[in-house]
Motif scaffolding. Structure first.
Motif, PDB file in Angstrom:
ATOM      1  N   ASP A 118       0.832  -1.210   0.000  1.00 40.89           N
ATOM      2  CA  ASP A 118       0.000   0.000   0.000  1.00 40.89           C
ATOM      3  C   ASP A 118       0.864   1.257   0.000  1.00 40.89           C
ATOM      4  N   ARG A 119       1.958   1.246   0.778  1.00 43.25           N
ATOM      5  CA  ARG A 119       2.877   2.393   0.775  1.00 43.25           C
ATOM      6  C   ARG A 119       3.523   2.566  -0.598  1.00 43.25           C
ATOM      7  N   PHE A 120       3.815   1.456  -1.266  1.00 46.25           N
ATOM      8  CA  PHE A 120       4.397   1.541  -2.609  1.00 46.25           C
ATOM      9  C   PHE A 120       3.427   2.215  -3.577  1.00 46.25           C
ATOM     10  N   HIS A 121       2.155   1.806  -3.567  1.00 42.02           N
ATOM     11  CA  HIS A 121       1.172   2.444  -4.456  1.00 42.02           C
ATOM     12  C   HIS A 121       1.119   3.955  -4.212  1.00 42.02           C
ATOM     13  N   THR A 122       1.080   4.333  -2.940  1.00 40.74           N
ATOM     14  CA  THR A 122       0.985   5.757  -2.584  1.00 40.74           C
ATOM     15  C   THR A 122       2.212   6.525  -3.066  1.00 40.74           C
ATOM     16  N   GLU A 123       3.400   5.967  -2.847  1.00 38.04           N
ATOM     17  CA  GLU A 123       4.627   6.652  -3.250  1.00 38.04           C
ATOM     18  C   GLU A 123       4.760   6.698  -4.765  1.00 38.04           C
ATOM     19  N   HIS A 124       4.364   5.634  -5.447  1.00 32.86           N
ATOM     20  CA  HIS A 124       4.430   5.620  -6.917  1.00 32.86           C
ATOM     21  C   HIS A 124       3.523   6.701  -7.493  1.00 32.86           C
ATOM     22  N   GLU A 125       2.352   6.854  -6.915  1.00 31.06           N
ATOM     23  CA  GLU A 125       1.434   7.886  -7.391  1.00 31.06           C
ATOM     24  C   GLU A 125       1.988   9.282  -7.122  1.00 31.06           C
ATOM     25  N   ARG A 126       2.623   9.453  -5.962  1.00 31.20           N
ATOM     26  CA  ARG A 126       3.215  10.759  -5.656  1.00 31.20           C
ATOM     27  C   ARG A 126       4.339  11.096  -6.632  1.00 31.20           C
ATOM     28  N   LEU A 127       5.155  10.102  -6.968  1.00 31.24           N
ATOM     29  CA  LEU A 127       6.302  10.354  -7.831  1.00 31.24           C
ATOM     30  C   LEU A 127       5.918  10.500  -9.294  1.00 31.24           C
ATOM     31  N   TYR A 128       4.984   9.650  -9.759  1.00 28.44           N
ATOM     32  CA  TYR A 128       4.728   9.574 -11.201  1.00 28.44           C
ATOM     33  C   TYR A 128       3.311   9.946 -11.614  1.00 28.44           C
ATOM     34  N   GLY A 129       2.454  10.228 -10.631  1.00 33.96           N
ATOM     35  CA  GLY A 129       1.118  10.693 -10.969  1.00 33.96           C
ATOM     36  C   GLY A 129       0.100   9.595 -11.216  1.00 33.96           C
ATOM     37  N   TYR A 130       0.476   8.338 -11.071  1.00 34.68           N
ATOM     38  CA  TYR A 130      -0.487   7.245 -11.258  1.00 34.68           C
ATOM     39  C   TYR A 130      -0.075   6.050 -10.410  1.00 34.68           C
ATOM     40  N   ALA A 131      -1.037   5.160 -10.172  1.00 33.23           N
ATOM     41  CA  ALA A 131      -0.772   3.915  -9.444  1.00 33.23           C
ATOM     42  C   ALA A 131      -1.804   2.891  -9.892  1.00 33.23           C
ATOM     43  N   TYR A 132      -1.491   1.616  -9.710  1.00 27.85           N
ATOM     44  CA  TYR A 132      -2.382   0.524 -10.102  1.00 27.85           C
ATOM     45  C   TYR A 132      -2.947  -0.172  -8.869  1.00 27.85           C
ATOM     46  N   ARG A 133      -3.355   0.619  -7.916  1.00 27.55           N
ATOM     47  CA  ARG A 133      -3.955   0.061  -6.699  1.00 27.55           C
ATOM     48  C   ARG A 133      -5.256  -0.675  -7.064  1.00 27.55           C
ATOM     49  N   ASN A 134      -5.433  -1.860  -6.500  1.00 22.03           N
ATOM     50  CA  ASN A 134      -6.637  -2.676  -6.734  1.00 22.03           C
ATOM     51  C   ASN A 134      -6.823  -3.075  -8.199  1.00 22.03           C
ATOM     52  N   ASP A 135      -5.716  -3.135  -8.943  1.00 21.01           N
ATOM     53  CA  ASP A 135      -5.775  -3.563 -10.344  1.00 21.01           C
ATOM     54  C   ASP A 135      -5.001  -4.877 -10.462  1.00 21.01           C
ATOM     55  N   PRO A 136      -5.668  -6.021 -10.530  1.00 23.40           N
ATOM     56  CA  PRO A 136      -4.968  -7.317 -10.534  1.00 23.40           C
ATOM     57  C   PRO A 136      -4.117  -7.551 -11.776  1.00 23.40           C
TER      58      PRO A 136
END
Length: 680
Positions: free
Chosen positions: A565-583
């Motif tokens: 979960d921390r990875f998703h949050t940090e990835h979104e902060r750095l790059y503007g997107y994340a694949y949270r809850n996307d299998p």
């Protein structure tokens, strides 16, 4: 004396020293000229000078701790051409002898530069690369046995040619170091005078090229660092500690085994000292600017912690060790102004250094520098270190008149142009570490320190739109102060690539890493241990990772989910997107990390008494901003909390000077920091 600690930072022009008495809170700062031919000489002079100023016993052996920030390793890597490292050899896995030649096939400034770019020489040329049979797979399982007969032949080949520093990097040794350790045993037996670095000790993570170069850098600097540390220990007659690139310190006895850890020793101390000063004054997130004689180092502090990276480099050499994320630009007080073949004015990156130094030093310098421009314009007093070093203003004026004549400018216009170019060089470095990393520069005050750091503060506010510039007390000594504000810290890493790691396996890896950290802290004499976990993750198919802090406590499925979960949050902060809850986009764990921390007592920063009345200048002199005018001069030591100085003015102190331009004010806060803002 047991309560006294000393920090010594060796720079290109001056060696800075700070003494802190933890019992009384007394802080003493001073400087001595650096001695590039023998840095230990300047170090000893600085220690004796600050002890004399302290007024107590001059017995160095009774001082509780001495911490050193050194540029010995950095200077070797920046100044030594690879072809000059004739003592350095490389041993790798059979069939991989061209790993250094292939590198990453990257071209500076993109492929648009590929036609003009000339590939630089490797740190070790191909003819000094030898291979040994044996192979492990990515899980560390042996595919082919280690070829001991070939290892003996290779060791003897290096011995016959007098190659005395050797780096060893075998394929997949991050997963199993057995083959590398056997190679080290062979070298110890067949070539005992050789200094050997193995990659599983230096950097136990994957990516063979970066691991190879990092190991070779460690081997290259090891003989020099060992000689320097040994010389200094002998002169001191006692042990001391050394600043590391990751923001921690390590005893000199341990540093000789991991010298690569010191490659950004001095700049790291400055960033940490600035972080402490700024947080104490209520600014947890700032930009730091360390202006020295040769270069300027900039970093970003977020929530009290300088940003760390493992993607740094020293000169042309990638070094994947944890280090404070620092950008360096050749824009210091000694940077030389010159005329390009096209007839335009340029400043840096070449520097006059400490010897011969700028024209105004009157030590044989022949070229105009940034310091000469400041002196000519009256923004710097005609002396340094409170009068200890007189400056030759006439020499600076004559040099500027000659340079201005070649450019068809007035001397004032020429000097102002030199400072403007230097300010834009510094501004570009600041943009590189903020804008290019997705940060809004207008949200960050800047802490300006170092001997030349505050000199361009007002121009940088204008150029970058900074909300304020904070100039701490004794800015020229802040790096030395930072040495006394950091913990002992060792970093350990293990590569284990998995999309679904078993909690038991992750717990086993962290237990091994924490045991390594505990052993090191025990050797350092710490009874209190602190462990900071982190992990590198990526979306499956990506080539590079994002590091996130990992929780303490037992490792189970909930722990793994929290890290993801921390990875998703940090990835979104750095790059503007994340694949949270996307299998469709699985998350992959790559590296597990532990920092072992031995806490130390930090200096207490005293409050300054309030100043109710208007501050009084101590003198006036002719200073050029937009025009020559009689300008008031203030002594910083006379200013109390709440004092306001309105430009045009100059605020002077022992190790630095702050020119306050027209339209700006400098206000002293409760902790003695000068806060510079624009009134426009």
């Amino acid at each position: 004396m047991p309560s006294v600690r000393i920090g010594v930072d060796t720079g290109g022009t001056f060696t800075d020293v700070v003494l802190v008495d933890d019992e009384t809170g007394q802080i003493i700062t001073t400087k001595t000229p650096s001695t590039p031919a023998d840095p230990a000489e300047g170090f000893m002079a600085a220690v004796h000078k600050v002890l004399e100023a302290y007024g107590g016993s001059c017995d160095i052996g009774a001082v509780a701790a001495i911490v050193h920030g050194t540029t010995v390793a950095t200077n070797l890597l920046l100044q030594e051409r690879p072809e000059g490292m004739s003592h350095l050899g490389f041993i790798t896995t059979e069939g991989f002898e061209f790993i250094l030649e292939i590198a990453r096939q990257s071209v500076p400034d993109g492929y648009g530069n590929s036609y003009f770019w000339v590939k630089p020489p490797r740190i070790v040329p191909v003819h000094r690369v030898k291979t040994v049979g044996g192979r492990l797979d990515h899980l560390g399982r042996e595919v082919r046995p280690f070829d001991e007969e070939e290892a003996v032949r290779v060791a003897r080949w290096f011995k016959e040619r007098g190659i005395t520093a050797i780096g060893v990097c075998f394929l997949h040794s991050y997963a199993n170091p057995e083959h590398e350790r056997r190679m080290r045993e062979v070298l110890a037996r067949e070539h005992p005078e050789a200094v050997v670095s193995i990659s599983s000790d230096v950097l136990r993570e994957y990516r063979e090229y970066e691991r190879s170069v990092t190991t070779l850098v460690d081997a290259a600097v090891k003989p020099v660092i060992r000689q320097y540390i040994g010389n200094l220990t002998e002169r001191l007659g006692r042990g001391f500690s050394v600043m590391k690139s990751n923001g921690g310190i390590l005893s000199a006895a341990e540093v000789v085994h991991q010298p690569i850890a010191t490659v950004l020793s001095g700049p790291a101390a400055g960033a940490l000292g600035a972080a402490l000063i700024a947080a104490n004054a209520g600014h947890p997130s700032v930009i730091t600017l360390d202006g020295g004689g040769t270069s300027t180092d900039v970093a970003v502090v977020i929530n009290g912690e300088p940003s760390l990276t493992t993607e740094g480099s020293i000169g042309p050499y990638p070094c994947k060790i944890p280090m404070i994320d620092i950008v360096t630009v050749g824009a210091g007080g000694g940077s030389i102004a010159w005329v390009s073949p096209e007839g335009t004015l340029k400043v840096g990156p070449r520097s006059a250094g400490a010897d011969p130094g700028p024209l105004c030093y009157a030590k044989g310098g022949t070229e105009v520098t940034v310091t000469d421009a400041h002196v000519f314009l009256g923004r710097v007093p005609p002396h340094l270190l409170g009068g200890e070093i007189a400056l030759d203003v006439a020499a600076a004026r004559k040099g500027l008149e000659e340079l201005a004549g070649r450019l068809g400018l007035t001397p004032e216009r020429c000097a102002t142009g030199i400072l403007e170019i230097s300010a834009f060089n510094q501004a570009n470095a600041i943009r590189q570490i903020t804008v290019e990393r997705g940060l809004d520069i207008r949200e960050f005050p800047m802490v300006a320190f170092g001997g030349s750091g505050p000199l361009l503060a007002c121009r940088l506010i204008d150029i970058l739109g900074l909300p304020a510039v904070i100039v701490p007390p004794d800015p020229g000594n802040l790096s030395a102060f930072g040495l006394l504000s950091v913990d002992v810290r060792n970093d350990y890493v293990r590569t284990y690539v998995s999309r679904n790691p078993a909690p038991e396996k992750v717990a086993e890896l962290y237990a091994e890493l924490e045991a390594q950290a505990a052993d090191a802290l025990d050797r350092e004499g710490f009874t209190e241990h602190v462990y900071a976990r982190s992990a590198d993750l990526r979306y499956y198919g990506q080539a590079y990772e994002v590091r996130v802090p990992a929780p303490d406590g037992p490792i189970d499925a909930a722990w793994l989910a929290a890290v993801v979960d921390r990875f998703h949050t940090e990835h979104e902060r750095l790059y503007g997107y994340a694949y949270r809850n996307d299998p469709r986009h699985a998350v992959e764990f790559v590296n597990f990390r532990v920092s072992g921390i031995g806490p130390i007592k930090r200096p207490t920063i005293p409050r300054r008494p309030r100043q109710a009345e208007e501050p009084s200048p101590v003198a006036t002199r002719q200073v050029y901003f937009d025009q020559w005018s009689r300008t008031v001069i203030y002594r910083r030591g006379d200013l109390g909390a709440g004092a306001v100085v309105r430009g045009p003015a100059v605020i002077e102190e022992y190790g630095s000077t702050l020119p306050v331009h027209p339209g700006f004010t400098a206000t002293m806060d409760d902790y003695g920091n000068l806060v510079v803002v624009s009134e426009r």
